[in-house]
Motif scaffolding. Sequence first.
Motif, short mmCIF file in Angstrom:
data_model
loop_
_atom_site.label_atom_id
_atom_site.label_comp_id
_atom_site.label_asym_id
_atom_site.label_seq_id
_atom_site.Cartn_x
_atom_site.Cartn_y
_atom_site.Cartn_z
N PRO A 164 0.82 -1.21 0.00
CA PRO A 164 0.00 0.00 0.00
C PRO A 164 0.86 1.26 0.00
N ALA A 165 0.55 2.17 -0.92
CA ALA A 165 1.25 3.47 -0.96
C ALA A 165 0.62 4.39 0.07
N ARG A 166 1.45 5.13 0.78
CA ARG A 166 0.93 6.04 1.81
C ARG A 166 1.52 7.43 1.60
N PHE A 167 0.62 8.43 1.56
CA PHE A 167 1.02 9.81 1.33
C PHE A 167 0.55 10.67 2.49
N GLU A 168 1.11 11.87 2.57
CA GLU A 168 0.62 12.83 3.56
C GLU A 168 -0.83 13.22 3.26
N SER A 169 -1.13 13.33 1.97
CA SER A 169 -2.51 13.58 1.56
C SER A 169 -3.36 12.37 1.90
N GLN A 170 -4.61 12.61 2.29
CA GLN A 170 -5.51 11.53 2.63
C GLN A 170 -6.37 11.10 1.45
N THR A 171 -6.00 11.53 0.25
CA THR A 171 -6.74 11.16 -0.94
C THR A 171 -5.85 10.34 -1.86
N TYR A 172 -6.34 9.20 -2.28
CA TYR A 172 -5.61 8.31 -3.16
C TYR A 172 -6.45 8.12 -4.43
N LYS A 173 -5.89 8.50 -5.57
CA LYS A 173 -6.63 8.40 -6.82
C LYS A 173 -6.06 7.27 -7.67
N TYR A 174 -6.95 6.40 -8.11
CA TYR A 174 -6.60 5.29 -8.98
C TYR A 174 -7.39 5.41 -10.28
N ILE A 175 -6.71 5.21 -11.40
CA ILE A 175 -7.36 5.21 -12.70
C ILE A 175 -7.05 3.90 -13.40
N THR A 176 -8.09 3.28 -13.90
CA THR A 176 -7.94 1.98 -14.54
C THR A 176 -7.13 2.08 -15.82
N ALA A 177 -6.19 1.14 -16.00
CA ALA A 177 -5.42 1.02 -17.24
C ALA A 177 -5.37 -0.46 -17.58
N MET A 178 -5.80 -0.80 -18.80
CA MET A 178 -5.83 -2.20 -19.22
C MET A 178 -5.81 -2.26 -20.74
N ALA A 179 -5.60 -3.44 -21.27
CA ALA A 179 -5.68 -3.64 -22.71
C ALA A 179 -7.11 -3.43 -23.17
N THR A 180 -7.28 -2.92 -24.38
CA THR A 180 -8.62 -2.82 -24.94
C THR A 180 -9.14 -4.23 -25.18
N PRO A 181 -10.33 -4.56 -24.68
CA PRO A 181 -10.73 -5.97 -24.60
C PRO A 181 -11.39 -6.51 -25.86
N PHE A 182 -11.36 -7.82 -25.95
CA PHE A 182 -12.20 -8.58 -26.87
C PHE A 182 -13.58 -8.65 -26.21
N LEU A 183 -14.62 -8.10 -26.85
CA LEU A 183 -15.87 -7.82 -26.18
C LEU A 183 -16.64 -9.05 -25.72
N LYS A 184 -16.22 -10.24 -26.13
CA LYS A 184 -16.94 -11.44 -25.72
C LYS A 184 -16.80 -11.69 -24.22
N TYR A 185 -15.68 -11.26 -23.63
CA TYR A 185 -15.41 -11.55 -22.23
C TYR A 185 -15.28 -10.27 -21.41
N HIS A 186 -15.38 -10.41 -20.09
CA HIS A 186 -15.45 -9.26 -19.21
C HIS A 186 -14.08 -8.63 -18.94
N SER A 187 -14.10 -7.31 -18.79
CA SER A 187 -12.99 -6.60 -18.16
C SER A 187 -13.23 -6.60 -16.66
N LEU A 188 -12.13 -6.53 -15.88
CA LEU A 188 -12.23 -6.77 -14.45
C LEU A 188 -11.40 -5.75 -13.67
N ILE A 189 -11.94 -5.25 -12.56
CA ILE A 189 -11.20 -4.43 -11.61
C ILE A 189 -11.40 -5.03 -10.23
N GLY A 190 -10.31 -5.39 -9.56
CA GLY A 190 -10.38 -5.92 -8.20
C GLY A 190 -9.72 -4.98 -7.22
N MET A 191 -10.35 -4.77 -6.08
CA MET A 191 -9.82 -3.86 -5.06
C MET A 191 -9.82 -4.53 -3.70
N VAL A 192 -8.81 -4.18 -2.88
CA VAL A 192 -8.72 -4.68 -1.51
C VAL A 192 -8.44 -3.50 -0.59
#
Length: 336
Positions: A129-157
């Motif tokens: 886990p990255a920790r900053f003095e700021s209490q805001t953590y921004k994440y932006i999804t980056a992935m390969a452009t998908p083959f539309l038959k199957y799902h794109s996925l984002i998992g978070m913990v």
Amino acid sequence: MAFSCLGVLVLLFLAALGICRAQSNEGNEFFLVFLENYKRDFTCSVFVTTPEDNPVSFTISSQFTDFYEEGVAMPGQVVSYIFNRSFALLTTTERGKAIIVKAEGDHKLVVYGANEDLHTTDAFLALPPARFESQTYKYITAMATPFLKYHSLIGMVASENNTVLSITPNTDTTIGSTFSTAGSTTQIMLQKYETLLIRQKGDLTGTRVVSDKPISFITGHRCTNVPHVPPKIGHCDHLVEQIPPVQNWGKRFATVPLKTRQAYDRFKVVAGEDFTTVQIECTQSDGQSGYSASFILQEGGFKDIDIPSTDYCWIEGDKRIILLQFSVGQEVDGVL
């Protein structure tokens, strides 16, 4: 089904040649989650080692089955653990699918994850886990452009209790049990070690998650092709990568072509802020000028670029960007 080899190496450039707050992959505690693979009998592997000169004791656990083991990471050696597919995050309502690796005291570990199946395997470098003095953590999804038959996925913990996620999808999707339209923001609270899955057909690149505490943020596909549009390259493979927070993205990147490839590598540039100007200047292996481009991206905007396998490139943004490099399918140039 017959399969040819689709190269699914995804290279995530975290260092920006010393000018950014590059996140170290060495850490004391790691929060992993595994995403769905193409086939139904895949396994989830965790590999643990240490950068230290002496042995480091650690624990590996999962609340999913009350799994708990103690281990010792030896310098120059790797300890591996294999879990069946039931440990993967498969539905949008599952909350307890994290695998936690924690070193004793303040010692350091290095951890990798691999989602393994015949003909469709990918691995990712786990980030603490990255920790900053700021209490805001921004994440932006980056992935390969998908083959539309199957799902794109984002998992978070979540790494801490009462973690509030503000999620703005780039397309209509379901977040938890809430249907969210593109551009709207849905809030969800997670407790420590709780997981969340976003599962949607289409490209989720640009989906934004703002958290008030550090999280692990892992993106990928059940199965996709590179390239994904006609002439589509068969066959599809699982892709996965852990994405750092935007605060740890970089501005300057040096790239090299993947060894033995003869056609091109696919790159994807994603912007962390609005009005980001990106410049690309490449030199061919014979010293001649190569590919060049300049473009402007908004926050979460992206551009897919095919750069010839002869070109060595300097890619620079005036604001923070992330750069992914993909090995294209075998059928592009006949190279395994």
